[in-house]
Design a protein around this motif. Sequence first.
Motif, PDB file in Angstrom:
ATOM      1  N   MET A   1       1.258  -1.087   0.365  1.00  0.00           N
ATOM      2  CA  MET A   1      -0.370   0.259   0.014  1.00  0.00           C
ATOM      3  C   MET A   1       1.038   1.272  -0.342  1.00  0.00           C
ATOM      4  N   PRO A   2       0.349   2.407  -0.562  1.00  0.00           N
ATOM      5  CA  PRO A   2       1.342   3.299  -0.746  1.00  0.00           C
ATOM      6  C   PRO A   2       1.143   4.339   1.198  1.00  0.00           C
ATOM      7  N   ARG A   3       2.210   4.344   0.906  1.00  0.00           N
ATOM      8  CA  ARG A   3       2.643   5.431   2.786  1.00  0.00           C
ATOM      9  C   ARG A   3       2.830   6.527   2.729  1.00  0.00           C
ATOM     10  N   ALA A   4       2.552   7.366   3.370  1.00  0.00           N
ATOM     11  CA  ALA A   4       3.278   8.463   3.509  1.00  0.00           C
ATOM     12  C   ALA A   4       5.084   8.880   2.836  1.00  0.00           C
ATOM     13  N   ASP A   5       5.343   7.926   3.053  1.00  0.00           N
ATOM     14  CA  ASP A   5       6.884   8.588   2.138  1.00  0.00           C
ATOM     15  C   ASP A   5       7.088   8.642   1.052  1.00  0.00           C
ATOM     16  N   ASP A   6       6.025   7.719   0.342  1.00  0.00           N
ATOM     17  CA  ASP A   6       5.915   6.798  -1.337  1.00  0.00           C
ATOM     18  C   ASP A   6       5.696   8.761  -2.120  1.00  0.00           C
ATOM     19  N   VAL A   7       4.568   9.322  -1.682  1.00  0.00           N
ATOM     20  CA  VAL A   7       4.444  10.440  -2.096  1.00  0.00           C
ATOM     21  C   VAL A   7       4.994  11.827  -1.831  1.00  0.00           C
ATOM     22  N   PRO A   8       4.194  12.456  -3.405  1.00  0.00           N
ATOM     23  CA  PRO A   8       4.569  14.180  -2.600  1.00  0.00           C
ATOM     24  C   PRO A   8       3.629  14.852  -2.113  1.00  0.00           C
ATOM     25  N   PHE A   9       3.434  15.825  -1.753  1.00  0.00           N
ATOM     26  CA  PHE A   9       2.543  16.787  -1.639  1.00  0.00           C
ATOM     27  C   PHE A   9       1.992  16.883  -2.953  1.00  0.00           C
ATOM     28  N   TYR A  10       0.950  17.394  -3.762  1.00  0.00           N
ATOM     29  CA  TYR A  10       0.393  17.300  -4.872  1.00  0.00           C
ATOM     30  C   TYR A  10      -0.059  18.576  -5.123  1.00  0.00           C
ATOM     31  N   THR A  11      -0.028  19.314  -6.311  1.00  0.00           N
ATOM     32  CA  THR A  11      -0.593  20.543  -6.554  1.00  0.00           C
ATOM     33  C   THR A  11      -1.613  20.548  -7.738  1.00  0.00           C
ATOM     34  N   VAL A  12      -2.324  20.899  -7.393  1.00  0.00           N
ATOM     35  CA  VAL A  12      -3.955  20.636  -7.887  1.00  0.00           C
ATOM     36  C   VAL A  12      -4.504  21.749  -8.291  1.00  0.00           C
ATOM     37  N   ASP A  13      -5.128  21.867  -9.381  1.00  0.00           N
ATOM     38  CA  ASP A  13      -5.951  23.230  -9.612  1.00  0.00           C
ATOM     39  C   ASP A  13      -6.853  22.610 -10.855  1.00  0.00           C
ATOM     40  N   HIS A  14      -8.548  23.964  -9.967  1.00  0.00           N
ATOM     41  CA  HIS A  14      -9.495  23.430 -10.364  1.00  0.00           C
ATOM     42  C   HIS A  14     -10.508  24.584 -11.449  1.00  0.00           C
ATOM     43  N   SER A  15      -9.675  25.184 -11.869  1.00  0.00           N
ATOM     44  CA  SER A  15     -10.317  26.914 -12.026  1.00  0.00           C
ATOM     45  C   SER A  15     -10.573  26.895 -13.588  1.00  0.00           C
ATOM     46  N   SER A  16      -9.876  25.122 -14.069  1.00  0.00           N
ATOM     47  CA  SER A  16     -10.825  25.402 -15.562  1.00  0.00           C
ATOM     48  C   SER A  16     -11.960  24.628 -15.291  1.00  0.00           C
ATOM     49  N   GLN A  17     -13.517  25.729 -15.521  1.00  0.00           N
ATOM     50  CA  GLN A  17     -14.224  25.302 -15.582  1.00  0.00           C
ATOM     51  C   GLN A  17     -15.563  25.373 -17.110  1.00  0.00           C
ATOM     52  N   THR A  18     -16.371  23.862 -16.373  1.00  0.00           N
ATOM     53  CA  THR A  18     -17.436  24.719 -18.063  1.00  0.00           C
ATOM     54  C   THR A  18     -17.832  23.371 -17.134  1.00  0.00           C
ATOM     55  N   PRO A  19     -19.485  24.206 -16.864  1.00  0.00           N
ATOM     56  CA  PRO A  19     -20.067  23.100 -16.474  1.00  0.00           C
ATOM     57  C   PRO A  19     -20.688  22.085 -17.260  1.00  0.00           C
ATOM     58  N   CYS A  20     -21.315  21.356 -15.625  1.00  0.00           N
ATOM     59  CA  CYS A  20     -21.885  20.351 -17.102  1.00  0.00           C
ATOM     60  C   CYS A  20     -23.530  21.516 -17.091  1.00  0.00           C
ATOM     61  N   THR A  21     -24.073  20.553 -18.673  1.00  0.00           N
ATOM     62  CA  THR A  21     -24.923  21.223 -18.973  1.00  0.00           C
ATOM     63  C   THR A  21     -26.466  21.075 -18.621  1.00  0.00           C
ATOM     64  N   HIS A  22     -26.371  19.740 -18.340  1.00  0.00           N
ATOM     65  CA  HIS A  22     -27.666  18.820 -18.486  1.00  0.00           C
ATOM     66  C   HIS A  22     -27.934  18.791 -16.727  1.00  0.00           C
ATOM     67  N   ASN A  23     -27.432  19.377 -15.282  1.00  0.00           N
ATOM     68  CA  ASN A  23     -27.685  18.572 -14.568  1.00  0.00           C
ATOM     69  C   ASN A  23     -27.875  20.406 -13.345  1.00  0.00           C
ATOM     70  N   PRO A  24     -28.914  20.279 -12.739  1.00  0.00           N
ATOM     71  CA  PRO A  24     -29.333  22.473 -12.063  1.00  0.00           C
ATOM     72  C   PRO A  24     -28.138  22.605 -11.422  1.00  0.00           C
ATOM     73  N   LEU A  25     -27.478  21.966 -11.437  1.00  0.00           N
ATOM     74  CA  LEU A  25     -25.708  21.763 -10.323  1.00  0.00           C
ATOM     75  C   LEU A  25     -24.500  22.853 -11.013  1.00  0.00           C
ATOM     76  N   GLY A  26     -24.668  22.105 -12.308  1.00  0.00           N
ATOM     77  CA  GLY A  26     -23.685  22.206 -12.918  1.00  0.00           C
ATOM     78  C   GLY A  26     -22.165  21.621 -13.316  1.00  0.00           C
ATOM     79  N   VAL A  27     -22.744  20.410 -11.742  1.00  0.00           N
ATOM     80  CA  VAL A  27     -21.562  19.943 -11.639  1.00  0.00           C
ATOM     81  C   VAL A  27     -20.802  18.514 -12.243  1.00  0.00           C
ATOM     82  N   LYS A  28     -20.062  18.233 -12.016  1.00  0.00           N
ATOM     83  CA  LYS A  28     -20.156  16.796 -12.826  1.00  0.00           C
ATOM     84  C   LYS A  28     -19.041  15.987 -11.991  1.00  0.00           C
ATOM     85  N   GLY A  29     -18.768  15.667 -11.065  1.00  0.00           N
ATOM     86  CA  GLY A  29     -18.264  14.627  -9.834  1.00  0.00           C
ATOM     87  C   GLY A  29     -16.602  14.579  -9.517  1.00  0.00           C
ATOM     88  N   CYS A  30     -15.827  14.473  -8.727  1.00  0.00           N
ATOM     89  CA  CYS A  30     -14.662  14.295  -9.050  1.00  0.00           C
ATOM     90  C   CYS A  30     -13.921  13.035  -8.115  1.00  0.00           C
TER      91      CYS A  30
END
Lengths: 161, 787
Positions: free
Chosen positions: B713-742
């Motif tokens: 199993m991966p342990r804390a010393d197998d992984v680094p801090f991650y950089t994540v960017d969620h600013s690219s957003q094209t809302p889902c066109t067919h649900n009321p919240l425009g959300v997609k799932g993550c």
Amino acid sequence: MPQVSMTVNGKATSGDVEGRTLLSAYLRDHLGMTGTHVGCDTSQCGACVVHVNGEAVKSCTMFAAEADGATVDTIEGQANADGSLNVIQQAFQDHHGLQCGFCTPGMVMSAAALLKENPKPTEQEVRDYLEGNLCRCTGYHNIVKAILAASGQDVGAIAAE
Amino acid sequence: MPKDSGIGASPKRREDVRFLTGAGNYTDDINVAGQAYVHFLRSDVAHARIKGIDTSAAAGMPGVVKIFTGADFEGVGGLPCGWQVTDRHGEPMQEPPHPILAQGKVRHVGDPIAAVVADTYEQARDAAEAIEVDLEELPAIVDMKAALADGAPKLHDDLTSNLCYDWVLGETDDAVVQKAFDEADHVTTLELTNQRLVANPMEPRVAVGEYKRGTDEYTLYTTSQNPHVIRLLMCAFVLGLPEHKVRVVAPDVGGGFGTKIFHYAEEAFCTFAAKACNRPVKWTASRTEAFMSDAQGRDHVTKIELAMDKDNNFTALRTNTLANMGAYLSTFSSSVPTWLHGTLMAGNYKTPCIQVNVKAVFTSTVPVDAYRGAGRPEATFQIERVIDKAARERGVDPIKLRRQNFITEFPYDTPVALTYDTGDYNGTMDKLEAAADIAGFAARRAESEKNGKLRGLGINCYIEACGIAPSNIVGMLGARAGLYDAATVRVNATGSISVMVGAHSHGQGHETAFPQVVAEMIGIDESQVEIVHGDTSKIPFGMGTYGSRSLAVCGSAMVRATEKVINKAKKIAAHLMEASEADIELKDGMFSVAGTDKSVAWGDVTLTAYVPHNFPLEEIEPGLEETAFYDPANFTYPAGAYACEVEVDPETGKVTIERFAAADDFGNIINPMIVDGQVHGGIGQGIGQALLEGCVYDENGQLLSGSYMDYAMPRADDVPFYTVDHSSQTPCTHNPLGVKGCGEAGAIGSPPAVVNAVIDALQSGGKNVTHIDMPLSPGRVWAAMNG
């Protein structure tokens, strides 16, 4: 069956246990303190970490009888006297250091042991210390961040998100 | 300024306090007065005929309540498969029975043969050791190619072979596909394995069955992602119980990752045995037991071919995959290599001709089913690895090659049955290039080389189909269930709200995120909204949480129910203010009449609903509670681009992840903190797959990786801090919240990035290595370098 007595989170406890009863089973099944979790049977996952006489111990690796007369601290006894979260618990909440919560008791207890030993650990020291604590939800990012924050270090600069 | 409440805010999770203080309520924390304990005697061989089971000695052991064998379940149904796949000839898949306890044969290590119920867990285990089982061992069936060979031993005697189905999607005319390849300027071919994984949520599975004679009612407490699905399958297909007499409770659940979707034998057993023993019956899996009884994941062997024209435009894609089903068909197993994998083979690219061929195979191994991503990681890995190889063969930049072939116009109908509603793959790649500091890579590589290390950069994209999905479409494709979800919004007289949802939270933070939506819609404080989930006696019939569907499907149901509540509340407010309903506005928890200073507070309206002294009783009913079922019009399509930088030690082959960046387009985001956390966790699992994890059977079908001593199993010393960017957003066109799932993105997007990076590192060191199968352990990397 042998009787064991130990002080758990400051309270005297005793119970009749089989010789093969593990400390984790004593806490969970005899005392009903289910905050200590059992996630494996090979002492790898660390969900069951408690402190025995101040030392971090995997409670699934120790017989209840071995803890006879000991002082045991568990996740249930970590909050401040007024019931508020202690510094480490609060840092885990502030930095989203838990998701499903199953590994969390062991993580908090291990973190407490680490910070007692090494009040200002580096990132690498935190990662190395958590070698015996598995988490499947967080990818460890926010756990490491929370522990660094709990040690009073500025984590604002860590990985933008 | 970030918001501090409502949609887009990151309030601290309310569930954390109980988890941080040891006050969670996981299934193993539940003990029912008078409960007995069950231990399953499991097969220690992969394939054998049961010649006899002698329980007489065991039955007399201390504390034994009752011993069950397959014979006790002859009048009972087997575990059902929830998806019927139709093969390339229009024939249904081969579907063998899956008994609760083995009948006639055992078919994998861990297959339960007998169950001992005793006063204590230790007594049950002791007695199980006294059961004598006479097994005639049969040849193990481990390798998929061998399993399909003529004359191969059959796992299921009543089936024609070990082939479950032979399936095709996309261009079914082989000649058309071959012509595209014949006309190609270049064809890149890759053979690869997507290794078998074990999901390993930290909480092992648990089931507690309870039966009340007085009312003929059953309760099952279980570690499930979807309590209503379990109740339906167990009642309708296994035990033949009326649903209204069965309550299924999934309380705090310690992680799922897919493996707690499925209906398992132990759940049905504990429910059945509670009545048979007239005592509650509890089962808690050990981790070792989890390794041989939790449905496992992945396990595909694939040949993929990519055709390109002279300008490097993708012109055709063809794959041939063997997919391991294990010994039986787990609940959704058959859909994973087909509709959750084949349909994603277009990836983010406008390849005009695609043919996906999948043969699903029975082997004498633990059943395989959905694990985080389920089919989509397998698809992504193939596409993104073959593109990387193609870029190297053609001498073009891998990012440029991807960009050149991106789908850029939406909606886009893929050649493999999906319609992508929206996306901006170039925009997301721009975000990645910035987040990963691609421009600075050359300098970092030079630095690594100075230190004697090889440094590589791996890039990949992914797309996934989430929020599954329209019931009418999945029904046509073979699903034996609808895939809507449901929510009930119950407003109390004093204005606080309970929202009963079909989605289940086992780490995703629904208790925090869902109230953000309802509170914002009404304009009240989030603390006034509480989420209820995980108990069929409390919630409407919902399908649970998997496939990144909670917010997109159940959240949409919650929005619809809240809209109904608001509409009714407006009628009440209009009555109270003697105004026209059309003039009523709701803002910040206050109803007002447009253009006037008249207003009534949310609490006044809710109190009026339940104390209807002054109420339009002729027009509407008292009370304020609404339910909505939501069946989506389409899947949602989260997409992203990931970058991994590794260092490889040329002396040892050890890979170190130095940097990892993810840019995801999840559409609108309700709680950025939780979304980031989901991606972190997915990346952690993806790195685990790429570098560490692998479920291994030997040629006799023995599970070699049966504990955390053997499964890395991966342990804390197998992984680094991650950089994540969620600013690219094209809302889902067919649900009321425009959300997609993550929820799955990280696990889908990260393995190819890691492998591409390692290959890049080795190539930079002059090693002509084009592929290494996961996990990229030091031994494998070293062997590839020195091979």
